[in-house]
Design an enzyme around this catalytic site. Structure first.
Site, PDB file in Angstrom:
ATOM      1  N   ASP A 224       0.850  -1.201   0.000  1.00  0.00           N
ATOM      2  CA  ASP A 224       0.000   0.000   0.000  1.00  0.00           C
ATOM      3  C   ASP A 224       0.880   1.244   0.000  1.00  0.00           C
ATOM      4  O   ASP A 224       1.635   1.475   0.937  1.00  0.00           O
ATOM      5  CB  ASP A 224      -0.900  -0.032   1.239  1.00  0.00           C
ATOM      6  CG  ASP A 224      -1.661   1.273   1.458  1.00  0.00           C
ATOM      7  OD1 ASP A 224      -1.860   2.004   0.472  1.00  0.00           O
ATOM      8  OD2 ASP A 224      -2.049   1.542   2.611  1.00  0.00           O
TER       9      ASP A 224
ATOM     10  N   ASN B 154      -0.318   4.535  -0.410  1.00  0.00           N
ATOM     11  CA  ASN B 154      -0.957   5.804  -0.017  1.00  0.00           C
ATOM     12  C   ASN B 154      -1.624   5.778   1.350  1.00  0.00           C
ATOM     13  O   ASN B 154      -2.341   6.704   1.727  1.00  0.00           O
ATOM     14  CB  ASN B 154      -1.975   6.231  -1.081  1.00  0.00           C
ATOM     15  CG  ASN B 154      -3.101   5.222  -1.265  1.00  0.00           C
ATOM     16  OD1 ASN B 154      -3.142   4.213  -0.563  1.00  0.00           O
ATOM     17  ND2 ASN B 154      -3.996   5.484  -2.201  1.00  0.00           N
TER      18      ASN B 154
ATOM     19  N   ASP C 219      -4.061   3.917   2.720  1.00  0.00           N
ATOM     20  CA  ASP C 219      -5.487   3.675   2.913  1.00  0.00           C
ATOM     21  C   ASP C 219      -5.787   2.252   3.368  1.00  0.00           C
ATOM     22  O   ASP C 219      -6.953   1.866   3.507  1.00  0.00           O
ATOM     23  CB  ASP C 219      -6.279   4.012   1.643  1.00  0.00           C
ATOM     24  CG  ASP C 219      -5.952   3.100   0.466  1.00  0.00           C
ATOM     25  OD1 ASP C 219      -5.042   2.252   0.599  1.00  0.00           O
ATOM     26  OD2 ASP C 219      -6.598   3.248  -0.597  1.00  0.00           O
TER      27      ASP C 219
ATOM     28  N   ASP D  66      -1.904  -1.315  -3.755  1.00  0.00           N
ATOM     29  CA  ASP D  66      -2.187  -0.577  -4.988  1.00  0.00           C
ATOM     30  C   ASP D  66      -1.039  -0.743  -5.978  1.00  0.00           C
ATOM     31  O   ASP D  66       0.004  -1.328  -5.670  1.00  0.00           O
ATOM     32  CB  ASP D  66      -2.443   0.906  -4.685  1.00  0.00           C
ATOM     33  CG  ASP D  66      -1.399   1.532  -3.775  1.00  0.00           C
ATOM     34  OD1 ASP D  66      -0.189   1.286  -4.002  1.00  0.00           O
ATOM     35  OD2 ASP D  66      -1.768   2.254  -2.829  1.00  0.00           O
TER      36      ASP D  66
ATOM     37  N   ASP E 139      -9.766 -16.761 -15.885  1.00  0.00           N
ATOM     38  CA  ASP E 139     -10.565 -17.176 -14.736  1.00  0.00           C
ATOM     39  C   ASP E 139     -11.694 -18.108 -15.174  1.00  0.00           C
ATOM     40  O   ASP E 139     -12.421 -17.822 -16.126  1.00  0.00           O
ATOM     41  CB  ASP E 139     -11.145 -15.919 -14.069  1.00  0.00           C
ATOM     42  CG  ASP E 139     -11.851 -16.218 -12.781  1.00  0.00           C
ATOM     43  OD1 ASP E 139     -11.197 -16.691 -11.841  1.00  0.00           O
ATOM     44  OD2 ASP E 139     -13.073 -15.966 -12.703  1.00  0.00           O
TER      45      ASP E 139
ATOM     46  N   GLU F 152      -7.658 -21.260 -15.771  1.00  0.00           N
ATOM     47  CA  GLU F 152      -8.054 -21.856 -14.495  1.00  0.00           C
ATOM     48  C   GLU F 152      -9.054 -22.959 -14.821  1.00  0.00           C
ATOM     49  O   GLU F 152     -10.084 -22.695 -15.448  1.00  0.00           O
ATOM     50  CB  GLU F 152      -8.698 -20.810 -13.590  1.00  0.00           C
ATOM     51  CG  GLU F 152      -9.070 -21.363 -12.238  1.00  0.00           C
ATOM     52  CD  GLU F 152      -9.919 -20.411 -11.421  1.00  0.00           C
ATOM     53  OE1 GLU F 152      -9.864 -20.497 -10.183  1.00  0.00           O
ATOM     54  OE2 GLU F 152     -10.644 -19.586 -12.005  1.00  0.00           O
TER      55      GLU F 152
END
Length: 559
Positions: free
Chosen positions: A26, A28, A30, A34, A203, A257
């Site tokens: 992370d 930033n 929060d 990211d 997926d 998958e």
């Protein structure tokens, strides 16, 4: 002995690393990982010698299923950053000599995708047939079940009709029989390939074709509906069309998958003459100790037999993946190794040795390279996973199982173990975030298990992975050689040979806490190339080999 397939491709020689962006880093504060955070940590990944990064979904999503419910395929999730951040990530990955593949999630969309918003608005919508609808006046169409609990059919208030969703009700299934849907999918694939990604992890791709008669599942099929969902009548027609229209025009990597796909069906996806996919993720190994959500015991002989079966299934003209963990599985050391403090690192290295010397493209999941283990959950309320909410609803709320029984099993099998934040250092929240509270709790063992400490210790799990990857890169037999299990009936030793022309390598691993003796013709004079103990560079003086607890060796056998 059969000779290896002649076709050589970069994706066969690659070692891949999966990043689950929400839990990686992370930038930033929060509490959510990211894309800028990933960029900051790329040197850690590149330092292993990784060739390909697989980035789990980064698209705009309302996050009903942590990004696998896509609202806009051409937009980056706001929590993760912007398209400019993605472009910078791609450039930085390429700068380090690596490639990027991304998720292709096209069995279903989010119910907030503009296609579904239009589709549900009216029976006369020009996008009504983008999804699978059935007349509400006739009742629930059949007994199909959702992977996240309850029926796979949801009655929609706007028209009173039912739509199909194999997963959450906010993940309606697309109608691939509609040519316009397929055209849209192929366009979005070109969008990302033209941007510079090197392929896709697809997926639940075997689920895209549906049998529109929708016969009820039998009682036996209800236990594993994936077998039915993966056997649609036009599946291979669609995959061949996808290859013809898009994939064949790019030098890209595809991995599907493959829930619900049997050994016998595997060559239909990956045989090179069929022009479908490069490889699939077959879950036979990781599901050996599962009975639905319940954990069951697994023997080493079963594990070996499964790897042998999978290798034989693809034959010499197909290709496998090799993986022990991902975002949908518990932590590899807890699942296949020994998480006790005295054996954790040894067993993590042993599992790495097995995975990186097998036949097939290896996939490492974030944190595996430092030996992360399962989180010690103490309450069902601590889980974030939508799957757990469905299990709680279907079993605990109905009295079919106790909360204690569900928790005991989830502590061994839950997907949330893999989703706890990456452990970067010994600072607060393992260096994952400066926020007071990350989106999912950090494993409390991060003071002992973290990337900074691992990189600083030449004897760590991280550096064992690095040495194994280097060996794989410089040893063609570890990529293109044949695979043979040398001790299929041994209950503690996993030993196999990789052979290419005159080059022979043997991997020998003790999957137990006690020393074990293993004897094999030809071991005398073998040189130890890799060891998770202290034998590197040693030459064996006997055909009898004593393996210490969780010891793993890669041997070069004299020609």
């Amino acid at each position: 002995m059969p000779q290896p397939a002649e076709s050589r491709h970069w994706w066969k020689e690659a070692v891949a690393y999966q990043i689950y962006p929400r839990s990686f880093a992370d930038s930033n504060g929060d509490g959510i990982g990211d894309i800028p955070g990933i960029i900051e940590k790329l040197d850690h990944v590149a330092g292993l010698g990784i060739d390909v990064i697989w980035l789990s979904p980064h698209f705009d999503s309302p996050n009903a299923d942590n990004g696998y419910d896509i609202r806009d395929y051409r937009k980056v999730m706001a929590e993760f950053g912007t398209m400019a951040d993605f472009d910078r990530l791609l450039a930085e990955i390429k700068k380090r000599g690596m490639r990027l593949i991304i998720d292709l999630v096209v069995n279903h969309t989010s119910d907030e995708h503009e296609w579904f918003v239009e589709s549900r608005s009216s029976r006369d919508s020009d996008k009504r047939d983008y999804y699978i609808w059935r007349d509400g006046a006739k009742g629930v169409p059949n007994n199909f079940v959702s992977y996240f609990g309850g029926s796979a059919w949801e009655k929609d208030a706007a028209t009173g009709d039912y739509y199909l969703h194999y997963f959450a009700k906010k993940q309606p299934d697309l109608n691939w029989d509609n040519e316009k849907v397929r055209t849209q999918v192929y366009d979005l694939m070109r969008f990302w390939l033209d941007k510079g990604v090197s392929g896709f992890r697809m997926d639940v791709i075997p689920f895209i074709s549906k049998n529109f008669d929708f016969p009820d599942l039998t009682e036996e099929e209800m236990k594993d509906p994936g077998r039915v969902y993966a056997s649609g009548p036009r599946l291979h027609e669609y995959l061949q069309e996808m290859n013809r229209e898009v994939l064949s025009k790019y030098d890209c990597m595809t991995v599907g998958e493959a829930a619900g796909v049997s050994d016998a069906q595997t060559p239909l996806f990956v045989d090179e003459a069929r022009n479908e996919l490069n490889m699939i993720f077959n879950f036979a190994v990781v599901m050996l100790d599962r009975d639905g959500w319940r954990h069951k015991e697994r023997k080493l002989t079963d594990l070996k037999a499964t790897f042998d079966r999978l290798d034989k299934a693809v034959g010499m003209t197909g290709w496998n993946t090799v993986f022990l963990g991902n975002h949908d599985q518990p932590r590899t050391v807890s699942h296949f190794g020994d998480a006790a403090p005295e054996f954790r690192a040894l067993s993590a290295k042993a599992l790495a040795t097995m995975m990186l010397t097998m036949r097939g493209t290896p996939f490492i999941y974030q944190g595996e390279e430092i030996g992360m283990v399962n989180y010690p959950f103490t309450d069902l309320d601590q889980f974030d996973d939508i799957e757990v909410r469905g299990l709680r609803q279907d079993y605990v709320d109905t009295g079919k199982a106790s909360a204690e029984e569900l928790l005991e099993n989830l502590n061994k099998v839950s997907r949330d173990h893999a989703r706890t934040p990456m452990q970067w250092d010994a600072s607060k929240n393992a260096g994952f975030t400066t926020a007071e509270k990350p989106w999912l709790a950090v494993n409390p063992n991060y003071h002992e298990i973290n990337a900074e400490a691992a990189r600083a210790d030449d004897g760590s799990v991280y550096h064992h992975y690095r040495r194994l990857i280097a060996l794989r890169h410089e040893t063609p037999a570890l990529v293109y050689g044949t695979y043979e299990d040398l001790a299929p009936d041994h209950d503690a030793v996993f030993a196999f040979e990789r052979r290419l022309d005159d080059e022979r390598l043997i991997t020998a691993i003790n999957f137990s806490r006690v020393p074990v003796m293993w004897k094999h013709d030809g071991l005398e004079g073998a040189n130890v190339l890799i060891s998770n103990d202290d034998r590197r560079g040693e030459t064996l003086s006997s055909e009898e080999l004593t393996l210490l607890p969780w010891e793993a060796l890669v041997l070069k056998v004299p020609a």
